[in-house]
Design a protein around this motif. Structure first.
Motif, short mmCIF file in Angstrom:
data_model
loop_
_atom_site.label_atom_id
_atom_site.label_comp_id
_atom_site.label_asym_id
_atom_site.label_seq_id
_atom_site.Cartn_x
_atom_site.Cartn_y
_atom_site.Cartn_z
N THR A 35 0.83 -1.21 0.00
CA THR A 35 0.00 0.00 0.00
C THR A 35 0.86 1.26 0.00
OG1 THR A 35 -1.75 -1.16 1.21
CG2 THR A 35 -1.82 1.25 1.21
N GLU A 36 1.89 1.28 0.84
CA GLU A 36 2.77 2.46 0.88
C GLU A 36 3.51 2.63 -0.44
OE1 GLU A 36 6.22 4.47 3.72
OE2 GLU A 36 5.38 2.50 4.20
N ILE A 39 0.97 4.20 -2.80
CA ILE A 39 0.61 5.56 -2.41
C ILE A 39 1.75 6.53 -2.72
CG2 ILE A 39 0.19 7.05 -0.40
CD1 ILE A 39 -1.64 4.92 0.70
N ALA A 42 1.45 7.34 -6.27
CA ALA A 42 0.34 8.27 -6.47
C ALA A 42 0.75 9.69 -6.06
CB ALA A 42 -0.88 7.82 -5.67
N MET A 43 1.52 9.81 -5.01
CA MET A 43 2.01 11.12 -4.57
C MET A 43 2.98 11.72 -5.59
SD MET A 43 2.57 10.37 -0.50
CE MET A 43 3.30 11.97 -0.16
N ASP A 46 0.87 13.18 -8.14
CA ASP A 46 0.32 14.43 -7.59
C ASP A 46 1.32 15.57 -7.74
OD1 ASP A 46 -1.57 15.96 -5.62
OD2 ASP A 46 0.42 16.05 -4.68
N CYS A 66 -8.47 11.42 -5.73
CA CYS A 66 -7.61 11.05 -4.60
C CYS A 66 -8.20 9.87 -3.83
CB CYS A 66 -7.44 12.25 -3.67
SG CYS A 66 -6.51 13.62 -4.38
N PHE A 67 -9.51 9.88 -3.65
CA PHE A 67 -10.16 8.77 -2.93
C PHE A 67 -10.01 7.47 -3.71
CE2 PHE A 67 -13.95 6.12 -2.30
CZ PHE A 67 -13.84 5.88 -0.94
N MET A 69 -7.67 6.68 -5.92
CA MET A 69 -6.27 6.24 -5.89
C MET A 69 -5.93 5.59 -4.55
SD MET A 69 -4.57 9.54 -7.81
CE MET A 69 -2.89 9.00 -7.73
N SER A 70 -6.42 6.19 -3.47
CA SER A 70 -6.19 5.61 -2.15
C SER A 70 -6.89 4.26 -2.01
CB SER A 70 -6.69 6.58 -1.08
OG SER A 70 -6.55 6.03 0.21
N SER A 73 -5.01 1.61 -3.97
CA SER A 73 -3.77 1.24 -3.30
C SER A 73 -4.02 0.29 -2.14
CB SER A 73 -3.06 2.50 -2.79
OG SER A 73 -2.73 3.37 -3.86
N TRP A 74 -5.00 0.61 -1.31
CA TRP A 74 -5.32 -0.25 -0.17
C TRP A 74 -5.89 -1.58 -0.62
CZ3 TRP A 74 -3.85 -0.05 4.71
CH2 TRP A 74 -3.41 1.17 5.22
#
Length: 235
Positions: A35-36, A39, A42-43, A46, A66-67, A69-70, A73-74
Motif C-alpha cells: 500500500t505504501e 501511495i 500516487a504522490m 500528484d 484522490c479517494f 487512488m487511495s 492502493s489499499w
C-alpha cells in the motif's frame, strides 16, 4: 505488529511468537508495504500535476480522484497480502521452528518449510514484479517530467522553490524504494540473510522514524529550531 514485537524482544528477551501471530505479521507487513509503495507512486503523480499542470490540478487531483487512488492502493495491498498469506500458510513446517530474521517474513519462512516452495516462489514473483515495476516506472516518469519542467524555469530562486515542494517526497521515495527493491528484487544467487536484516531494520524502524522529520523540514518553525540547535552545538 513488527515493531511492537521487536520492542518486546529487546525489553523482555521473549523471542517466541505463535504461528497465528507469525501469519498475522506476514499479512500486515505485505499489506502495508504494498500500500505504501503504491501511495508513494500516487504522490509522485500528484507532484507532477502540481508542477507541470498547475492550472488543471483541481481537475486531475479532485477529491474523488484522490479517494479512488487511495482505495485502489489499499485494495491491491490487501489482496496481495491475502494471496501471500494463503501461500505461506499452505507450506508445511516439519523441521526447525527458528525464524532467522527480525520478524516473520516470506523468505525466511519458505527456507524453514519442508515443502517444495518453487511453485510458491514463482506465484509470488509475478505480482511482486508487477507491483515493483509499475509504480517505480510511474514515479520515474513523473519525476523526469518534473525535473525537465524545473530546468525550463529561468529564475534560480524559482527553480529552488519549485524543487523544494517535492524534495521531501523524493527523499522518502529514494529511501523506501531503495530498501524494498534491495530487499526483495535481488537475484537469488546474491541472497543474504544478514543483508535482509539490515534492510528490515531500515524499513521497519529507521525510515518510519525519519519520515516525520523529512516531511517537516519545509516547516519554518522546524527550520528555526534546527538552526538554534546547530548554534548551540557549535558554541
Amino acid at each position: 505488529m513488527v515493531l511492537p514485537k521487536l520492542l518486546d524482544i529487546f525489553l523482555t528477551g521473549n523471542n517466541i511468537i505463535s504461528y497465528n501471530g507469525c501469519m498475522t505479521q506476514v499479512f500486515l507487513f505485505v499489506m502495508l508495504m504494498v500500500t505504501e509503495y503504491l501511495i508513494l507512486a500516487a504522490m509522485a503523480y500528484d507532484r507532477y500535476v502540481a508542477i507541470c499542470l498547475p492550472l488543471r490540478y483541481s481537475h486531475f487531483m479532485s477529491l474523488q480522484v484522490c479517494f479512488r487512488m487511495s482505495l485502489i492502493s489499499w485494495s491491491i495491498g490487501i489482496l496481495d497480502a491475502i494471496l501471500y498469506s494463503i501461500l505461506i500458510s499452505s507450506c508445511r513446517f516439519c523441521g526447525s521452528n527458528k525464524v532467522d530474521h527480525l520478524f516473520c517474513d516470506m523468505k525466511p519462512l519458505m527456507m524453514l518449510s519442508c515443502s517444495d516452495t518453487r511453485t510458491i516462489e514463482m506465484v509470488i514473483l509475478g505480482p511482486s514484479a508487477v507491483i515493483g515495476f509499475v509504480p517505480s516506472l510511474l514515479t520515474l516518469v513523473s519525476y523526469t517530467c518534473i525535473i525537465l519542467s524545473i530546468l525550463k524555469i529561468h529564475s534560480k530562486e524559482a527553480r529552488l522553490k519549485t524543487f523544494s515542494t517535492c524534495s521531501s517526497h523524493l527523499t522518502v521515495i529514494l529511501l523506501f524504494y531503495g530498501t524494498v527493491l534491495g530487499m526483495y528484487m535481488r537475484p537469488k544467487s546474491s541472497y543474504s540473510m544478514d543483508q535482509d536484516k539490515v534492510f528490515a531494520i531500515l524499513y521497519a524502524g529507521v525510515i518510519p522514524m525519519l519520515n516525520p522529520l523529512i516531511y517537516s523540514l519545509k516547516n519554518q518553525e522546524v527550520k528555526n529550531a534546527l538552526r538554534r540547535i546547530r548554534k548551540q552545538i557549535f558554541r
